[in-house]
Design a protein around this motif. Structure first.
Motif: not given
Length: 678
Positions: A118-120, A140-143, A201-204
């Protein structure tokens, strides 16, 4: 690309494109602060057999909602890789949280490791300057954050007891040739960079093991807040209550909400009833909880003028509120009227359009005319129609005894402005038309002014303001008389679209262009629907504005230039618009004398259904040869028009059915009285 499957809760709005990518993320107002600004956020799947993003051309999709809800039901299959996804997305109705449930099916007959990504790609506060994204080890999250905007991106693995991504990455994009962290996912191994700032941007990553021919579920979510403490609170809630509980309550809420409608939908054919409810739900996604009725939130339109439809046009808002009032959603209409009470100018008129926060929106209406003289940069119908809708609101809700504030703060100043904004003949002075293209005295505007004055007269009468009651009613009749004298072309045996003031001749120049907005003459009561002049006008509109292609539908007016596809105006006078086609259906319903007379109207309603997207989303207009959505999608006005015409259709159907039953009873009784034949 059209926006499909909007979901929201009045604070958060998420728009998907036709490939099921997230394209628009609005928060904290619907229509204001697009936190993605049309930047694409990706969703991808890795397995040893291959990698794909959700928009891969080999991914077969069926994109719909769960019935009667604002929870999506996206079926995606990549058969060559032996993977099928069922994705259900929703925005929680109590918390500002976007929820995604992914059911992954392994169709191969051996065990596999599958990774979900999941990318934002965000543009916090509507721009990509000075954003930060980092991995928070406690959450345990991207912030993501900037100023008073905080978003977290989290996931829950089915193979672990707690929410924890198996990988993550942050990075920069759109600078130095960098595309973004989504590229890092395509080999199935994220770099793990813990923090980035600037244009980011970020992705998990979430890893699961699927046995042969098996299915497992995974969860992703995004929390929205104005500070870190706010998103931390929501993250704790999700880990306690579980995302399943939130998505289930969201589904149940919308099912209950949409079935509150006060109409007897069982009288409709199932596909009409279903689309009516879908239109209510889609309309709700474009309503901000503070009262803004936003025209459309499709950021794809930015390509044309670096501006959007994410504004409140008081005209659109009044007509949407009126349709919602008739359906029984009075609290939503009330919030819109409260919005207008705050927006009205000291002079008594409403401006061209407003931002969702109530500030004045952008405009292309000049404040001086061709002679260098001051003119009002308004569309007068926007003020008049709020008067009209507000009267019906209080009548439908039975709250006239509570309308004192509305009367003092809006009705009197608006009606007084309209009374004085007239020429010597009684016609309204020029203003911009509802299409925002020409400055003159338009049939639609004159009709709305008449309706607004009649509404104001009724308010005044209720509040024992007898002088104003008479004054407003008399003025309405003067408007009606002037319209009869100047807006009817006897040589053409129909009404005119408009009159334009000529400064050289000091006289009005008539405009006999056929324009579907002339339907307002009967809809707002200026001309009786049974008046032969009205019938002739509507017949001419149908003949000239029907699009003679396989698509069909009705254009706005002759030789409509907006997004024009064809110069063959004899066959394609303009692109077919949903509202224009449905307006003609309203006319057919209004003039129907028997149940059979409703058939053509029903066919036009079905035309709207057939040319909507599979999800039920209606655009502003469609391509006259392909039927593809054009301009913005969804357009709130299109859905409100379907809601209203369905309400009119139901009312007339019940009336004609009752008449038919009574006639049958009368005929039966007459037959009983006849003498027996020897």
């Amino acid at each position: 690309m059209a926006r499909d499957l909007p979901i929201g809760n009045g604070n958060v709005l998420i728009n998907f494109d036709a490939a099921y990518n997230i394209r628009d993320i609005y928060f904290p107002l619907v229509g204001q602060e697009n936190q993605s600004s049309d930047h694409l956020s990706h969703f991808g799947v890795w397995s040893q057999e291959g990698f794909f993003w959700i928009d891969h051309p080999e991914v077969a999709k069926k994109l719909t909602y769960l019935p009667d809800s604002l929870v999506t039901n996206a079926e995606c299959a990549f058969d060559r890789l032996g993977l099928r996804l069922l994705i259900r997305d929703g925005v929680d109705v109590q918390q500002n949280v976007f929820l995604r449930k992914v059911r992954v099916e392994n169709t191969f007959d051996y065990e596999r490791t599958v990774k979900l990504y999941f990318h934002m790609d965000l543009q916090l506060n509507g721009n990509g300057i000075g954003d930060t994204v980092y991995f928070d080890p406690e959450l345990n999250s991207l912030l993501f954050y900037k100023g008073h905007r905080y978003l977290t991106l989290s996931c829950l693995s089915p193979d672990e007891a707690k929410a924890k991504p198996s990988g993550y990455a942050t990075g920069q994009k759109g600078i130095h040739g960098l595309e973004g962290t989504w590229r890092d996912a395509e080999d199935g191994a994220l770099g793990g960079n813990p923090i980035s700032q600037g244009s980011v941007d970020g992705i998990i990553e979430l890893t699961m093991t699927l046995p042969a021919k098996s299915t497992k579920e995974a969860w992703f979510w995004v929390c929205f807040g104005r500070c870190k403490q706010e998103v931390e609170r929501m993250e704790r809630l999700l880990r306690t209550a579980t995302p399943q509980v939130l998505l289930q309550r969201t589904y149940e809420y919308w099912v209950k909400w949409v079935n509150r409608d006060e109409h007897q939908l069982s009288l409709l054919k199932p596909e009409l009833a279903s689309f009516y409810k879908r239109s209510l739900l889609i309309t709700r996604t474009n309503l901000d909880n503070r009262g803004a009725v936003v025209a459309a939130n499709d950021s794809d339109i930015l390509k044309f003028a670096k501006d959007s439809y994410s504004y409140v046009w008081p005209r659109d808002g009044a007509l949407v509120a009126h349709a919602l009032d008739r359906a029984g959603y009075h609290e939503l209409a009330r919030k819109f009227f409260d919005f207008c009470l705050k927006a009205i100018t000291p002079e008594g008129y409403l401006m061209h359009k407003y931002n969702p926060d109530g500030t004045v929106g952008s405009s292309w209406h000049p404040w001086v005319n061709s002679q260098g003289l001051k003119q009002l940069a308004i569309q007068e119908d926007e003020t008049a129609l709020v008067l009209y809708a507000m009267w019906h609101h209080h009548k439908l809700t039975g709250t006239l005894d509570q309308s004192g504030e509305d009367y003092e703060k809006f009705i009197k100043p608006a009606a007084d402005f309209i009374v004085h904004y007239r020429d010597a003949s009684g016609l309204p002075l020029p203003s911009y038309d509802l299409w925002e293209e020409r400055y003159g005295v338009l049939a639609f505007t004159v009709s709305s002014v008449y309706a607004g004055l009649m509404a104001a007269s009724r308010f005044a009468e209720y509040h024992q303001d007898k002088a104003r009651a008479i004054y407003y009613a008399d003025t309405a009749q003067q408007v009606k008389k002037a319209a009869d004298q100047q807006l009817y072309a006897a040589d053409k045996k129909r009404f005119l679209r408009a009159l334009y003031w000529n400064y050289e001749t000091q006289a009005y120049v008539p405009d006999d262009t056929l324009d579907m907005s002339m339907y307002g003459l009967f809809d707002f009561g200026l001309v009786e629907k049974d008046d032969p002049r009205m019938a002739a006008t509507m017949q001419a509109l149908r003949e000239k504005l029907w699009v003679h292609t396989d698509i069909g539908g009705i254009a706005r007016y002759e030789n409509d230039y907006y997004h024009q596809v064809s110069k063959d105006v004899a066959n394609v006078p303009g692109n077919p618009w949903f509202i224009c086609t449905l307006w003609y259906a309203e006319w057919l319903v209004a003039t129907a004398k028997t149940a059979n007379d409703l058939t053509e109207a029903e066919n036009l309603m079905r035309w709207a259904i057939q040319h909507a997207l599979p999800s039920g989303v209606m655009a502003e207009q469609v391509h006259p040869f392909t039927g593809a959505p054009m301009s913005v999608s969804p357009l709130t006005w299109s859905h409100a028009s379907f809601i209203k015409v369905t309400q009119e259709y139901l009312s007339k159907l019940k009336q004609l059915t009752a008449q038919g039953a009574n006639q049958a009873i009368d005929a039966s009784e007459d037959k009983m009285l006849e003498p027996a034949m020897s």
